[in-house]
Scaffold this active site. Structure first.
Site, mmCIF file in Angstrom:
data_model
loop_
_atom_site.group_PDB
_atom_site.id
_atom_site.type_symbol
_atom_site.label_atom_id
_atom_site.label_comp_id
_atom_site.label_asym_id
_atom_site.label_seq_id
_atom_site.Cartn_x
_atom_site.Cartn_y
_atom_site.Cartn_z
ATOM 1 N N GLY A 221 10.784 37.725 30.373
ATOM 2 C CA GLY A 221 11.264 38.975 29.783
ATOM 3 C C GLY A 221 11.347 38.906 28.284
ATOM 4 O O GLY A 221 12.423 38.970 27.699
ATOM 5 N N SER B 99 26.986 32.381 26.689
ATOM 6 C CA SER B 99 27.418 33.762 26.849
ATOM 7 C C SER B 99 28.208 34.062 28.116
ATOM 8 O O SER B 99 28.932 35.064 28.152
ATOM 9 C CB SER B 99 26.216 34.704 26.753
#
Length: 340
Positions: free
Chosen positions: A228, A324
């Site tokens: 991606g 994250s």
């Protein structure tokens, strides 16, 4: 008015409900810090002599996997809800997300006494669905490969007269995410490089705002999954590139394009965007579990994987790395750790 297109790759949707485009600034990051103070955790910055020796650099891991809700997303969600006018808040909020933003909005809304409806893909990780329900949100499911989550969310927001809080294409969400890098740099001092996971671009854009203001000479790098790389293509082409829905174990980064609010920031302030493979993510998940006793989900390992596998050259430098999130199903984690 604002137009947008989402994962299904359908026609752009005209959205009369959103305000004119407002690109956030570092002042917005400072305002976000004030709003989320006392609500969001000031997560620790961790180090590892093993990791330092492996890459020949001083690495500083901002552990957003230990944030409320298990990911950095709580920062932006809480800030966006807190910034709403009282008359808007009373009708609740609508959000769409594969998981971490869903949990963050649900949790932040509950803490602020606001109702929340979350549009989630049917194949979202079970742990993220369960947590979102547990925080009291109503969930509406959709098929990420055939349906447009933005269309569904805007329809629901219009029906409920609720505020829509997208996962990354929103100025207050971006500003809230930037507080992670602000805290990191304030704690460790000047850094030579900041490496940040990249999905839709909210975290990277917010962190770039904070880093350019507090460590202006540092190199800023975003990291995507190989499957991606729309952000990488966009930065190099100078315009937003859209791709089909990618497939990767980095489920929190399966976006098809960057946002209108964050791309101008990335274009202006980010030096490079690189990619890592699923195999590299797996090895990095295993490293954190075995050597640092941390649960970090594959998406949360994007930046660390790029540094630890040499995709980003950082020998001799002081490098800030954002971990994250840590929301991974234990059965999935066991399977990941068992792969060799």
């Amino acid at each position: 008015m604002t137009t947008f297109q989402d994962e299904s790759g359908g026609h752009p949707v005209l959205d009369p409900s959103l305000p004119p485009l407002r690109i956030p600034t570092f002042d917005d990051v400072l305002a976000a810090r004030a709003r989320i103070s006392g609500a969001a955790h000031k997560t620790p910055v961790l180090t590892s002599r093993t990791a330092d020796a492996r890459v020949g650099a001083s690495l500083f891991f901002k552990a957003e996997n230990l944030q409320r809700g298990g990911a950095f997303k709580f920062r932006g969600a809480y800030n966006a809800i807190a910034a709403l006018e009282a008359g808007v808040r009373q009708n609740g909020v609508v959000a769409y997300s594969s998981g971490n933003h869903a949990q963050a909005v649900a949790y932040a809304a509950r803490l602020q006494g606001v109702s929340a409806t979350i549009v989630m893909p049917k194949d979202a990780p079970e742990i993220k669905i369960a947590a979102t329900k547990g925080y009291g949100a109503e969930i509406v499911f959709y098929d990420r490969y055939t349906e447009n989550r933005a269309e569904i969310s805007h329809r629901l927001a219009a029906q409920q007269r609720a505020a829509l809080i997208p996962p990354y294409d929103h100025p207050d969400v971006i500003a809230g995410q930037g507080t992670a890098a602000l805290e990191l740099i304030e704690e460790v001092g000047a850094i030579d490089m900041l490496v940040v996971p990249l999905g839709g671009g909210g975290l990277l854009a917010g962190c770039a705002l904070a880093a350019r203001a507090t460590a202006p000479a540092c190199t800023i790098v975003g990291v995507e999954p190989e499957a991606g790389n729309d952000g990488q293509q966009s930065l190099r082409k100078g315009e937003v590139v859209r791709i089909p829905v990618p497939k990767s174990i980095a489920d929190g980064a399966l976006t098809t394009h960057l946002g209108a609010h964050n791309f101008p920031i990335l274009k202006d302030k980010v030096d490079d965007i690189v990619t890592v493979s699923d195999a590299q993510l797996l090895e990095t998940v295993r490293f954190f579990a075995e050597r640092m006793k941390l649960v970090v989900e594959p998406t949360g390992c994007l930046a660390a994987a790029a540094v630890m596998h040499g995709t980003v050259a950082c020998a001799g430098k002081r490098v800030g790395i954002v971990l994250s999130g840590g929301n991974v199903d234990l059965k999935v984690l066991a399977a990941l750790l068992g792969e060799r």
